[in-house]
Design an enzyme around this catalytic site. Structure first.
Site, mmCIF file in Angstrom:
data_model
loop_
_atom_site.group_PDB
_atom_site.id
_atom_site.type_symbol
_atom_site.label_atom_id
_atom_site.label_comp_id
_atom_site.label_asym_id
_atom_site.label_seq_id
_atom_site.Cartn_x
_atom_site.Cartn_y
_atom_site.Cartn_z
ATOM 1 N N ARG A 67 0.834 -1.206 0.000
ATOM 2 C CA ARG A 67 0.000 0.000 0.000
ATOM 3 C C ARG A 67 0.871 1.260 0.000
ATOM 4 O O ARG A 67 0.513 2.271 -0.592
ATOM 5 C CB ARG A 67 -1.003 0.001 1.148
ATOM 6 C CG ARG A 67 -2.017 1.150 1.068
ATOM 7 C CD ARG A 67 -3.171 0.994 2.055
ATOM 8 N NE ARG A 67 -4.218 0.129 1.553
ATOM 9 C CZ ARG A 67 -5.204 0.520 0.733
ATOM 10 N NH1 ARG A 67 -5.283 1.782 0.326
ATOM 11 N NH2 ARG A 67 -6.107 -0.326 0.312
ATOM 12 N N PHE A 122 -2.558 2.025 6.740
ATOM 13 C CA PHE A 122 -1.956 0.786 6.237
ATOM 14 C C PHE A 122 -0.792 1.041 5.271
ATOM 15 O O PHE A 122 -0.762 0.519 4.170
ATOM 16 C CB PHE A 122 -3.073 -0.014 5.536
ATOM 17 C CG PHE A 122 -2.894 -1.500 5.494
ATOM 18 C CD1 PHE A 122 -3.129 -2.289 6.599
ATOM 19 C CD2 PHE A 122 -2.526 -2.137 4.312
ATOM 20 C CE1 PHE A 122 -3.009 -3.671 6.541
ATOM 21 C CE2 PHE A 122 -2.391 -3.530 4.241
ATOM 22 C CZ PHE A 122 -2.632 -4.297 5.361
ATOM 23 N N GLU A 165 -10.324 5.436 6.708
ATOM 24 C CA GLU A 165 -8.895 5.735 6.751
ATOM 25 C C GLU A 165 -8.465 7.051 6.115
ATOM 26 O O GLU A 165 -7.564 7.713 6.640
ATOM 27 C CB GLU A 165 -8.124 4.589 6.079
ATOM 28 C CG GLU A 165 -8.242 3.293 6.825
ATOM 29 C CD GLU A 165 -7.623 2.148 6.065
ATOM 30 O OE1 GLU A 165 -8.181 1.768 5.018
ATOM 31 O OE2 GLU A 165 -6.584 1.643 6.496
#
Ligand code: LUZ
Ligand code: MOS
Length: 755
Positions: free
Chosen positions: A304, A338, A708
């Site tokens: 990511r 992440f 997120e």
């Protein structure tokens, strides 16, 4: 519509795993963990513990009936250490006793002799030793070599970002209750019930269908329970399996802080090339990820980072390389964003450094390089929205940045030690698990004979309000009051093979699965209604708890319809599956369309720094967030505010330090690890703007994922503080290390001071 758990929470009536009344005969587990970061186990003596009052069993690795392996991506994770230990806090033995106190007392009687080995805490050291969890991985596009040669400015540097403790209010908790025939019922505070189920089956050497995992709700998770709830749940299951008795395992705060992994600290090398106007032509970055002792989710998190290597910008020539560096820390793991936040921090650091060295204003470099529709990311996906640019423009207007910049110049010119600063932080975050197969969800919906509705999905409620969103869309399809719906606990026997509630995608995917199941039932109900009313089904619809024929309300109510359908032997239950459409990725070329869509927005952060004391106040953050069609504005606001503050904490006050000699975590209590509180929180102004229109079946009823992306707005705090520091000391040079604690701020301001 409010979060349905809000009332329960404020009354203290919400039930968490540790609150569940235990069955008679329950044993309490306490875990003996490695006191040192790296070494060979010479001797492990559990005899005294076993002989101590109330102790029923002490479980060590050799008693594991199946595999001593809890790895999910890379198979390098023992449940209980054998022969060697690789981090402080690594589980070695599980004590089972009649009371919790007896279990904890017995743990103190276990002795382990270890031949200590040198612990590695720094990812760059691991890289020098070549100790990688998987081989390095590179994403690239264009021709950086050629591009750097053609640049007017080339700026190189290093940066670092620290780890972050999740600090969910509820520590890792499990209650396992044996069922007949060797089956187990596990209640676990996990984001991934199916992982717990699968890994427990592997460790016990029994089929998955003998294990049922149930999750009512979590007291926060933030990624910390995506993989890391599993070992504790499996230890309890192992205890139950071996003793035939229920086992409860709840970590203390101290255990949770020391024994579980955190956000990955990263070290970075970078090189950025610009033309004379500030257009970025080339970008080269190396990510040295501090993965910890075992792989956990590190490889996916690094991936990511690679996907977000250019942040919100278009850069035609890129080489981004990531290294999963094995160190002797607790396995670092998923944490909101992440790997995205790390990639965006170093991108902003490089732009800031380039601005300092070229004299082009930071916000000019940022603005002229923002993504445009039609730009291609280094991984081959086209950016189709205009949101990077439109949110920037709207944010400038909304926050009146021109006026504010003049006011700050004026304030700073007449204030010697107090300095104000401002920054812009654009965010662009890809939505979907980058592991394509995880982008699936399912739901099971029952309509009961009284017209009430029960919904089961794979989504785990962890405070984010996913269940409220699902109830909302289900009540809309049936056009009944939301009070007539209920979301059941997440249970692997009702919803199987679930993906973790993660990647901001749980509402999107599980909501769509629930919608599909409801539409199926609705079709059957309307068929019944057509027969009952003697009219064409395609004219009929459900509205306000009644059947409507075109624009006229019929006499048939929702409740009557449900009863009629049941009496005519119609199936009032449906199961449905959702798979995010149109996504794919080819790892051999590192190209594809890994994301269903992107979420973009821009934050303007204003701060005041006391340059004498090193302290600061985050005054205000103004955000323009493109979130699609809003489904629930209160939940959205909660997510944006919470994520923002968590992001600000990451780059300002949350400092995790390890003793480099023995690998021990220094910030191992809440006296030494500080997170933002309400007094530290800035004023937050948010404009929710719809932005791009999503295709049907992508997002949830036109709304976009929100868990997120807003975390990364918090990164702006670091650069706003930097801008205030620069007006105190214009000759300053930054080392681009987050968090910018007051100590670091003072040391940076006074570096090279002769006086
Ligand atoms: N978890 C995961 C995630 O397994 N894959 C992902 O891509 C992801 N992204 C964000 C948060 N958790
Ligand atoms: Mo996560 S970081 O468990 O979406």
């Amino acid at each position: 519509m409010k979060h349905f758990d809000a009332k329960l929470h404020v009354k203290g009536k919400s039930v968490f795993t540790a609150d569940i009344p235990v069955p008679e005969g329950t044993l309490y587990a306490a875990v003996f963990v490695s006191p040192c970061a790296h070494g060979n186990i010479l001797e492990l003596d559990t005899a005294k513990a076993l002989a101590s009052p109330g102790v029923v069993r002490v479980v060590t690795a050799e008693q594991i009936p199946g595999e001593n392996e809890i790895g999910n991506i890379v198979m390098d994770e023992p449940l209980l250490a054998e022969n060697t230990v690789h981090f402080t806090g690594e589980p070695v033995a599980v004590v089972l006793a009649e009371t919790r106190l007896q279990a904890y007392n017995a743990v103190k009687l276990i002795s382990m002799t270890v031949q200590e080995l040198h612990p590695v805490t720094d990812p760059r050291e691991a890289a020098r030793l070549g100790d990688f969890i998987v081989p390095p991985r590179t994403f690239s596009c264009g021709d950086t070599k050629k591009a750097f040669d053609e640049c007017s400015y080339v700026v190189e540097g290093t940066a670092e970002s620290g780890g972050q403790e999740h600090l969910y209010l509820e520590t890792q908790s499990t209650l396992c209750v044996p069922q007949e025939g060797g089956a187990l019922h596990i209640t676990s505070s996990t984001q991934s019930p199916s992982y717990v189920q699968k890994i427990a089956a592997r460790v016990l050497g029994i089929p998955i269908h003998l294990i049922q995992v149930d999750v009512l709700r979590l007291g926060g998770a933030f990624g910390g329970k995506e993989d890391q709830a599993t070992p504790w749940a499996v230890m309890a299951a192992l205890g139950s399996h071996l003793t035939g008795r229920p086992v409860k395992l709840v970590l203390t705060r101290h255990e949770d802080l020391v024994n579980t992994g955190k956000r990955h600290p990263y070290s970075y090398d970078y090189k950025i090339g610009l033309d004379s106007q500030g257009k970025i032509l080339a970008w080269k970055v190396d990510y040295y990820q501090n993965s910890g002792a075992v792989s956990d989710l590190s490889t996916a998190i690094l991936e990511r980072s690679l996907f977000h290597s250019t942040g919100s910008y278009f850069i035609p020539n890129v080489v981004a390389t990531g290294y999963c560096c094995r160190t002797n820390l607790a396995p670092n793991t998923a944490f909101r964003g992440f790997g995205g936040p790390q990639a965006m921090f170093v991108m902003e650091a490089a732009i800031h450094k380039a601005a300092m060295e070229t004299g082009i204003p930071v916000e000019t470099i940022q603005r002229i390089n923002l993504l445009k529709p039609g730009n291609t990311f280094p991984y081959g996906m086209e950016y189709t929205a205009n949101e990077a640019r439109s949110s920037w423009k709207l944010a400038e207007r909304f926050a009146k940045t021109d006026q504010k910049r003049s006011a700050i110049i004026e304030f700073n010119s007449s204030s010697r030690y107090m300095k104000k600063g401002i920054s812009m932080m654009p965010v662009c975050f890809g939505i979907s698990f980058t592991t394509t197969f995880l982008n699936q969800a399912s739901a099971l919906v029952h309509v009961y004979t009284d017209g009430s509705v029960g919904i089961s999905t794979g989504a785990v409620e962890m405070g984010q309000g996913v269940n409220s969103r699902i109830r909302q869309v289900v009540s809309e399809v049936f056009s009944i009051p939301v009070e007539q719906t209920r979301v059941e606990s997440t249970n692997t026997s009702r919803t199987a093979n679930t993906s973790p509630t993660a990647a901001s995608s749980a509402a999107d995917m599980n909501g769509n699965a629930a919608l599909a199941a409801c539409r199926e039932i609705k079709g059957r109900l309307l068929k019944t209604a057509a027969a009952e009313l003697g009219c064409a089904q395609d004219k009929l619809n459900l509205r306000n708890s009644s059947v409507w024929n075109g624009t006229t309300r019929t006499d048939l109510t929702w409740n009557q319809l449900v009863t009629k359908a049941y009496m005519s032997r119609t199936d009032l239950s449906s199961h449905a599956h959702y798979a995010t459409p149109g996504i794919y990725f080819d790892k051999t070329t590192e190209k594809g369309k890994p994301f269903a869509y992107h979420v973009a927005g821009t934050a303007v952060t204003e701060v005041t720094v006391d340059c004498l004391l090193g302290t600061y106040r985050i005054d205000r953050v103004s955000i323009v967030h493109h979130g699609g069609k809003q489904l629930n504005s209160l939940l959205d606001r909660g997510q944006v505010e919470g994520a923002l503050l968590q992001g600000i904490g990451w780059v300002t006050m949350e400092q995790l330090d390890w003793n480099t000699e023995n690998g021990r975590l220094l910030a191992d209590s809440l006296a030494t690890y500080k997170v933002p509180d309400i007094n530290f929180a800035p004023d937050v102004d948010i404009v929710f703007a719809e932005g791009e229109v999503l295709p049907d079946g992508v997002g949830l009823k036109g709304s976009k994922a929100i868990g997120e992306p807003p975390f990364m707005y918090g990164i702006g705090a670091w650069f706003a503080i930097a801008s205030a520091m620069k007006s105190y000391r214009p000759d300053i040079s930054f080392d681009y290390v987050a968090p910018m604690t007051p100590e670091r701020l003072l040391m940076t301001l006074t570096a090279g001071n002769k006086s």
